[in-house]
Design a protein around this motif. Structure first.
Motif: not given
Lengths: 113, 114
Positions: A31, A33, A35, A45, A48, A55-56, A91, A95, A97-98, A101-102, B32, B36, B98, B100, B102
């Protein structure tokens, strides 16, 4: 410890020019991203990306922005025609998955003049 | 969409004191909540995170508490040290799969005075 790497660390461009920001996510991550953080403000954000598609995306990520995973390792953000207000730290993050963390890269500081 | 408010914007403490930073969120579906730490000119680094199925999590001098009913969560740093000085951001997301996405708070500049 594996890291997300970004190049260049600093990019200066003139308004209206195209820029490509490059990222190499951690190798087993799925995954990805982008930012951004305008100087002195919070991290926001942008987009993603999973399974070779977006995805978004946020309202910031308009038609001037695009992302691509051109090969098995790189993940790029393109801004077609930069504006002064695109000046920010960008940035990349990834990640596995599951519940993992990012992880953020060190960022690319984009300055549009 | 989600909105995260963070307070205070600046916090100055003496070395050895505790520091508490508070955040509220608006989306009851958020599950979640990471924190940071960002040093000047560097990447945000995850220091602790909590998911909505627990109320508290601790890692050495750092702890996070979550109140789902009130939709707020807090970062607690005990026995602060000068190297804890940085900007701290809270964030919230719905981590379906997953993804994120954020939403970050505006950050707290923590200064630990020796």
């Amino acid at each position: 410890e594996p890291e997300v790497t970004q190049t260049p660390s600093h990019q200066v461009t003139q308004m209206g020019q195209e820029v490509i920001l490059r990222c190499v996510p951690i190798s087993n991550h799925l995954y990805f991203y982008w930012y951004r953080q305008i100087l002195g403000q919070k991290v926001e954000f942008l987009v993603s990306f999973y399974n070779n598609e977006i995805s978004e995306k946020s309202e910031i990520f308009d038609d001037q922005f695009s992302v691509e995973r051109p090969d098995g390792s790189n993940f790029t953000l393109k801004i077609r025609s930069t504006k002064l207000e695109d000046s920010a730290m960008y940035f990349c993050a990834s990640s596995a998955g599951g519940s993992s963390p990012l992880h953020f890269g060190n960022g690319t500081r984009l300055t549009v003049t | 969409g989600e909105n995260v408010e963070q307070h205070p914007s600046t916090l100055s403490v003496q070395e050895g004191d505790s520091a508490v930073i508070k955040c509220t969120y608006s989306d009851s579906a958020s599950n979640y909540f990471p924190w940071y730490k960002q040093e000047l000119g560097k990447r945000p680094q995850l220091i602790i995170d909590i998911r909505s199925n627990v109320g508290e999590k601790k890692d050495q001098r750092i702890a996070v508490t979550l109140n789902k009913t009130a939709k707020h969560f807090s970062l607690h740093i005990t026995e602060t040290q000068p190297e804890d000085s940085a900007v701290y951001f809270c964030a919230a997301s719905r981590s379906g799969g997953s993804n994120y996405k954020l939403t970050f708070g505006k950050g707290t500049l923590l200064t630990v005075n020796p």
